[in-house]
Design a protein around this motif. Structure first.
Motif, short mmCIF file in Angstrom:
data_model
loop_
_atom_site.label_atom_id
_atom_site.label_comp_id
_atom_site.label_asym_id
_atom_site.label_seq_id
_atom_site.Cartn_x
_atom_site.Cartn_y
_atom_site.Cartn_z
N ALA A 112 0.94 -1.16 -0.28
CA ALA A 112 -0.18 -0.15 -0.11
C ALA A 112 0.89 1.22 0.05
O ALA A 112 1.86 1.34 -0.89
N PHE A 113 0.69 2.11 1.09
CA PHE A 113 1.59 3.25 0.89
C PHE A 113 2.75 3.18 1.94
O PHE A 113 3.36 3.95 2.35
N PHE A 114 3.12 2.18 2.59
CA PHE A 114 4.04 1.93 3.83
C PHE A 114 5.02 0.99 3.62
O PHE A 114 5.00 -0.04 2.92
N GLY A 115 6.33 1.38 4.58
CA GLY A 115 7.26 0.50 4.69
C GLY A 115 7.48 0.53 6.11
O GLY A 115 7.50 1.44 6.93
N TRP A 116 7.38 -0.79 6.75
CA TRP A 116 7.61 -1.13 8.21
C TRP A 116 9.24 -1.21 8.39
O TRP A 116 9.58 -2.35 7.67
N VAL A 117 9.91 -0.36 9.04
CA VAL A 117 11.38 -0.55 8.87
C VAL A 117 12.02 -0.80 10.16
O VAL A 117 11.31 0.07 11.40
N ARG A 118 13.05 -1.73 10.40
CA ARG A 118 13.52 -1.82 11.73
C ARG A 118 15.08 -1.19 11.74
O ARG A 118 15.64 -1.47 10.76
N HIS A 119 15.29 -0.20 12.53
CA HIS A 119 16.72 0.51 12.39
C HIS A 119 17.46 -0.29 13.41
O HIS A 119 17.17 -1.04 14.71
N HIS A 120 18.84 -0.66 13.23
CA HIS A 120 19.52 -1.45 13.82
C HIS A 120 20.88 -0.24 14.57
O HIS A 120 21.99 -0.43 14.05
N HIS A 121 20.13 0.69 15.41
CA HIS A 121 21.13 1.73 15.71
C HIS A 121 20.83 1.59 17.59
O HIS A 121 19.84 1.24 17.87
N ASP A 122 21.94 1.86 18.23
CA ASP A 122 21.85 1.79 19.81
C ASP A 122 21.31 3.18 20.18
O ASP A 122 21.81 3.70 21.01
N LEU A 123 20.19 3.50 19.60
CA LEU A 123 19.53 4.75 19.96
C LEU A 123 18.07 4.32 20.30
O LEU A 123 17.36 3.60 19.60
N ALA A 124 17.41 5.27 21.14
CA ALA A 124 15.73 5.26 21.29
C ALA A 124 15.34 5.90 20.10
O ALA A 124 15.82 6.69 19.26
N THR A 125 14.28 5.13 19.53
CA THR A 125 13.70 5.43 18.19
C THR A 125 13.18 6.93 18.18
O THR A 125 13.46 7.46 17.00
N ALA A 126 12.88 7.64 19.23
CA ALA A 126 12.58 9.01 19.20
C ALA A 126 13.74 9.71 18.56
O ALA A 126 13.77 10.63 17.99
N GLU A 127 14.85 9.19 19.13
CA GLU A 127 16.18 10.16 18.97
C GLU A 127 16.76 9.84 17.56
O GLU A 127 16.92 10.59 16.91
N VAL A 128 16.47 8.58 17.06
CA VAL A 128 16.57 8.26 15.55
C VAL A 128 15.76 9.18 14.54
O VAL A 128 16.15 9.90 13.44
N VAL A 129 14.27 9.40 15.10
CA VAL A 129 13.68 10.08 14.28
C VAL A 129 14.11 11.56 14.11
O VAL A 129 14.12 12.44 13.13
N LYS A 130 14.36 12.14 15.63
CA LYS A 130 14.81 13.61 15.62
C LYS A 130 16.14 13.89 14.92
O LYS A 130 16.39 14.84 13.93
N ARG A 131 17.15 12.83 14.82
CA ARG A 131 18.21 12.95 14.06
C ARG A 131 18.16 12.79 12.59
O ARG A 131 18.63 13.57 11.88
N LEU A 132 17.26 11.91 12.09
CA LEU A 132 16.98 12.04 10.63
C LEU A 132 16.42 13.24 10.18
O LEU A 132 16.85 13.66 9.20
N VAL A 133 15.49 13.83 10.87
CA VAL A 133 14.79 15.14 10.29
C VAL A 133 15.72 16.31 10.43
O VAL A 133 15.83 16.98 9.58
N LEU A 134 16.67 16.50 11.42
CA LEU A 134 17.41 17.51 11.69
C LEU A 134 18.52 17.48 10.81
O LEU A 134 19.05 18.55 10.55
N ASP A 135 19.37 16.43 10.97
CA ASP A 135 20.52 16.34 10.47
C ASP A 135 20.71 15.66 8.97
O ASP A 135 21.71 15.72 8.40
N HIS A 136 19.47 15.03 8.72
CA HIS A 136 19.57 14.22 7.55
C HIS A 136 18.37 14.54 6.56
O HIS A 136 18.27 14.08 5.54
N ASP A 137 17.52 15.51 6.89
CA ASP A 137 16.43 15.59 6.22
C ASP A 137 15.50 14.73 5.55
O ASP A 137 15.08 14.49 4.79
N VAL A 138 15.18 13.73 6.47
CA VAL A 138 14.17 12.54 6.59
C VAL A 138 13.22 12.65 7.54
O VAL A 138 13.58 12.47 8.67
N LEU A 139 11.99 12.84 6.89
CA LEU A 139 10.82 12.86 8.16
C LEU A 139 10.27 11.59 8.08
O LEU A 139 9.55 11.25 7.24
N ALA A 140 10.04 10.96 9.28
CA ALA A 140 9.39 9.52 9.27
C ALA A 140 8.62 9.42 10.62
O ALA A 140 8.87 10.45 11.43
#
Length: 388
Positions: free
Chosen positions: A320-348
């Motif tokens: 459909a419209f979605f991808g369900w993605v697991r991140h393999h980083h030793d970070l809380a998911t909220a921190e991953v989302v924050k870094r993605l948008v602020l440092d890498h211009d990806v909003l998830a």
């Protein structure tokens, strides 16, 4: 004044929460917005013309009839009969409402009382979980991660309590994109029927499956009205999200009760939106098919881009419209989302919006990205990993 704990204990919409980071961006690179599954492509020209015509009519701002515009009810009943290979659905089984979120809310409120249980497969659509809690109901979570994000009928039946009133299914899934096989939905129908429960099937993304086969055969059964409730959205299928029209397909006894709730909330779905739906169902078939094929093409490209787990982001389920993605980083998911948008211009959207715990999931709404943007997504995910 005092505010109810039922609202205060819940977080705000994760869409709004994720987008709250946007004002802090300092980059001038284009944002890759994978946060929301709202079509960013133009509405069909046939629908646009009809909206303009209706807006100019003298009664454009009047209420639509509470049971819905007869033309919409007839047209959607005909589509359901065709798409589900049944002759057991007519216009009296269709109730237009103000979008599929409203459909879920009023249906659940007509079925269950405060303190009752509703079975919710995990990961769940976040607004379903939010509404159950706001309505004083108890979601009973049934994990699907070991069954390819498809609810196991045996596990669902084992979770039923004396207070259970409904089983909820979303197919294709939001956030996973997984389409629940017809045989599984029919088995869940049998479970619900055995226990005098409602089977509530949210089929918002039905027309974005990779097949045109009937989603299931529940509506072919002579007794379907006793158990089955279908929830539908025209927002995605017709690219008219702002006009707020969805529909409930159910037996007349339930719809009579649902109409009482709708009367208190909105009276009826907006007239102009309902007129747009009529045109979309009857005149925009080629446009709908073209959008479906384009998005399925995007899905193939998205899967190819994610196949090598760029930057430690693993695509586990999609559709459909979605991808369900697991991140393999030793970070809380909220921190991953924050870094993605602020440092890498990806909003998830963080997976914590769809699960009761943080298990390193993200939801990517890939469908609005073009091929070049999907390639760019992979590069930015690798950039995330390189930044450490």
């Amino acid at each position: 004044m005092r505010l109810t704990a039922r609202t205060r204990q819940l977080e705000a919409s994760p869409i709004a929460e994720a987008k709250a980071w946007l004002p802090e961006r300092t980059s001038d690179r284009p944002l890759l917005d994978l946060s929301q599954a709202v079509p960013n492509y133009p509405t069909a020209p046939e629908i646009v013309r009809r909206i303009a015509e209706v807006a100019a009519e003298s009664n454009a701002g009047a209420y639509a009839p509470p049971p819905g515009l007869p033309a919409l009810n007839e047209a959607f009943a005909a589509e359901v009969r065709h798409d589900y290979a049944t002759e057991r659905v007519d216009a009296g089984h269709v109730l237009p409402v103000g979008g599929c979120n409203q459909a879920f809310s009023v249906v659940v409120s007509a079925i269950a009382e405060p303190g009752d249980d509703v079975i919710l497969p995990v990961p769940y659509y976040f607004n379903h979980d939010m509404w159950l809690k706001l309505d004083g109901l108890r979601p009973i979570y049934v994990d699907t991660s070991s069954t390819d994000f498809v609810p196991d009928p045996e596990a669902v039946e084992a979770a039923i309590t004396e207070r259970t009133r409904a089983i909820v299914v979303v197919s294709p899934g939001n956030p996973t994109g997984a389409t629940v096989p017809a045989s599984t939905i029919e088995a869940l129908f049998d479970v619900a029927a055995r226990h005098d429960l409602a089977l509530v099937v949210d089929e918002t993304y039905r027309n974005f499956r990779d097949t045109t086969a009937a989603p299931h055969a529940c509506l072919q059964r002579s007794d379907w009205e006793r158990t089955y409730v279908g929830l539908h959205s025209f927002s995605k299928d017709l690219a008219i999200a702002g006009y707020r029209v969805g529909a409930v397909v159910a037996g007349r006894a339930l719809l009579d009760e649902v109409m009482k709730l709708v009367d208190c909330v909105q009276i009826s779905a907006p007239r102009i939106g309902q007129e747009a739906v009529v045109t979309g169902l009857t005149e925009a078939t080629a446009w709908r098919d073209a959008q479906r094929e384009r998005i399925l093409g995007n899905l193939d490209r998205f899967r190819a881009v994610m196949a090598e787990q760029p930057g430690g982001f693993e695509l586990v389920s999609s559709g459909a419209f979605f991808g369900w993605v697991r991140h393999h980083h030793d970070l809380a998911t909220a921190e991953v989302v924050k870094r993605l948008v602020l440092d890498h211009d990806v909003l998830a959207i963080p997976g914590t919006a769809f699960t009761p715990t943080d298990e390193r999931w993200l939801r990517f709404s890939y469908a609005n990205l073009g091929a070049d943007e999907l390639d760019l997504l992979a590069a930015r995910l690798r950039e995330f990993a390189a930044a450490g």
